[in-house]
Every structure is written in structure tokens, then in C-alpha cells.
Design an enzyme around this catalytic site. Sequence first.
Site, PDB file in Angstrom:
ATOM      1  N   ASN A 180      -8.756  -3.418   5.350  1.00  0.00           N
ATOM      2  CA  ASN A 180      -7.769  -2.443   5.821  1.00  0.00           C
ATOM      3  C   ASN A 180      -8.431  -1.072   5.843  1.00  0.00           C
ATOM      4  O   ASN A 180      -9.412  -0.833   5.136  1.00  0.00           O
ATOM      5  CB  ASN A 180      -6.569  -2.430   4.860  1.00  0.00           C
ATOM      6  CG  ASN A 180      -5.482  -1.468   5.305  1.00  0.00           C
ATOM      7  OD1 ASN A 180      -5.162  -1.383   6.505  1.00  0.00           O
ATOM      8  ND2 ASN A 180      -4.919  -0.715   4.380  1.00  0.00           N
TER       9      ASN A 180
ATOM     10  N   HIS B 247      -7.322   2.899   5.167  1.00  0.00           N
ATOM     11  CA  HIS B 247      -6.234   3.701   4.617  1.00  0.00           C
ATOM     12  C   HIS B 247      -6.629   5.177   4.754  1.00  0.00           C
ATOM     13  O   HIS B 247      -7.741   5.549   4.379  1.00  0.00           O
ATOM     14  CB  HIS B 247      -6.012   3.337   3.145  1.00  0.00           C
ATOM     15  CG  HIS B 247      -4.856   4.064   2.540  1.00  0.00           C
ATOM     16  ND1 HIS B 247      -3.546   3.714   2.783  1.00  0.00           N
ATOM     17  CD2 HIS B 247      -4.814   5.146   1.723  1.00  0.00           C
ATOM     18  CE1 HIS B 247      -2.747   4.543   2.139  1.00  0.00           C
ATOM     19  NE2 HIS B 247      -3.491   5.420   1.484  1.00  0.00           N
TER      20      HIS B 247
ATOM     21  N   SER C 198     -10.547   5.489   3.685  1.00  0.00           N
ATOM     22  CA  SER C 198     -11.215   4.426   2.928  1.00  0.00           C
ATOM     23  C   SER C 198     -11.035   3.101   3.657  1.00  0.00           C
ATOM     24  O   SER C 198      -9.916   2.742   4.025  1.00  0.00           O
ATOM     25  CB  SER C 198     -10.577   4.273   1.541  1.00  0.00           C
ATOM     26  OG  SER C 198     -10.481   5.505   0.874  1.00  0.00           O
TER      27      SER C 198
ATOM     28  N   ASP D 266      -2.806  -1.076  -1.260  1.00  0.00           N
ATOM     29  CA  ASP D 266      -3.816  -0.009  -1.227  1.00  0.00           C
ATOM     30  C   ASP D 266      -4.663   0.047  -2.501  1.00  0.00           C
ATOM     31  O   ASP D 266      -5.153   1.122  -2.886  1.00  0.00           O
ATOM     32  CB  ASP D 266      -3.152   1.362  -0.983  1.00  0.00           C
ATOM     33  CG  ASP D 266      -2.395   1.410   0.329  1.00  0.00           C
ATOM     34  OD1 ASP D 266      -2.793   0.703   1.270  1.00  0.00           O
ATOM     35  OD2 ASP D 266      -1.395   2.147   0.414  1.00  0.00           O
TER      36      ASP D 266
END
Length: 207
Positions: free
Chosen positions: A114, A116, A143, A152
Site C-alpha cells: 500500500n 500511505h 510511505s 497502516d
Amino acid sequence: MTIAPPRKRVGVLISGRGSNMVSLAEAAQAQGYPAEIALVISNIPDVAGLERAREFGIATATVDHRAFNRDREAFERAIDEVLRVNQIDLIVLAGFMRILTPWFVTRWEGRMINIHPSLLPLFKGTHTHRQALEAGVSEHGCSAHFVVPELDAGPVILQAKVPVLPGDDEETLAQRVLVEEHKLYPAALAEVASGRARLEGGAVIRG
Ligand code: GRF
């Protein structure tokens, strides 16, 4: 002559405009890039990102979460099936606005990343640019991380920093961070797809 290993087949999950997906699709056009963007799935019909994916000749699918009556696992099983049919090796979340269940995350552990828009572990969740401005930090950024069941909280693969400048508002800061996202995410995917960054024992192992 060295024979290049087969490129990893990547499925990108989006919910909107898909600018990160485009940066990945562009990067994947380079010779020697270790991944191909084989599929883009959106949970929202007709978003701009789907059209942009088609312009690249990428297969697209919509799995509308509203069709599953709040049954998150049923929604995820439908996504999983589309990924399986398309022989996807790695999932890239790019502005995908659904929280994934531990079932799905565990199934794809080490194979799902992912991006973020903050310097994790700072500013998890939503409105990260607002959070950064309210905290008064002088540096912000983005990130790329492996996805773990806690939101997260996954181990970071790569980060990029930007300055917070006097007079910044959420929009100017978001734009500055987005420019970095578009460089960072293709670099992070290359690390993972090539095997140079792996998730082992809850940490990123390199080399
Ligand atoms: C990006 O800022 C990303 O970091 C966040 O959602 C936004 C998605 O933008 N997770 P886009 O759809 O890739 O343009």
C-alpha cells in the site's frame, strides 16, 4: 546470455482517479521492470482510474462493494476470485478506500503493498495532510509498506520526504506529496517484485 525471470503479474486495487496506478503502469513499460500491471480492479463503478487503465490496454474489473450488503468477506472473496482468474501474483493498493479483513490480508501476506500519504508511523488513517499541518511538523511525505491486518501498521519498504512550507494548506501539501508518491511507489513495487524486499517475520528483509 542471462534469461530474465518472469515478470510478476500485479493487480492494482483502486477507488478513484488512479494517478498512482498510472505511475506504476508507466514504470512497468520500461524494459527490465520486474512487474507488469495485468489488472486494475475498482470497488466503485466508472471511476476515472478505470478509464485510464484501459488507455494503457490493462484489463479492468469492477467489484462493487455495495452489491454485498455489508458482507465484507463476501466482497473480498469476489475480488480474490477475479485475482485468481487473472493469475495475479502481487496486489498493489492505490487509493483503495475499503478496509480489508484479516482473512484477505493474511491470504495475501507478503504479496500486498500500500502507499500511505504520511511518514509512517506518523498520521495513520485519513486526512493525513490535515493531521500533519495541525501537528506543525516541518517534514511530511509518503510511505510504501507491506499490508498487515492492523491499518497502516505494516513494515515500511520505502519512504520519501517533502518539506512543509509556510502558507501550505491541505491541497498544496497533498500535491507536493503526490509528486513523490508517483516516484516512490514504482520503486517500491520493483523492490518487492524482484524479491529484493520481502516480508519475513513481520519485518522487511532486503537483499
Ligand atoms: C494517494 O494520495 C494515496 O497515497 C492515498 O490515496 C491517494 C490516491 O490517489 N492512499 P490516486 O487515486 O492514486 O490518484
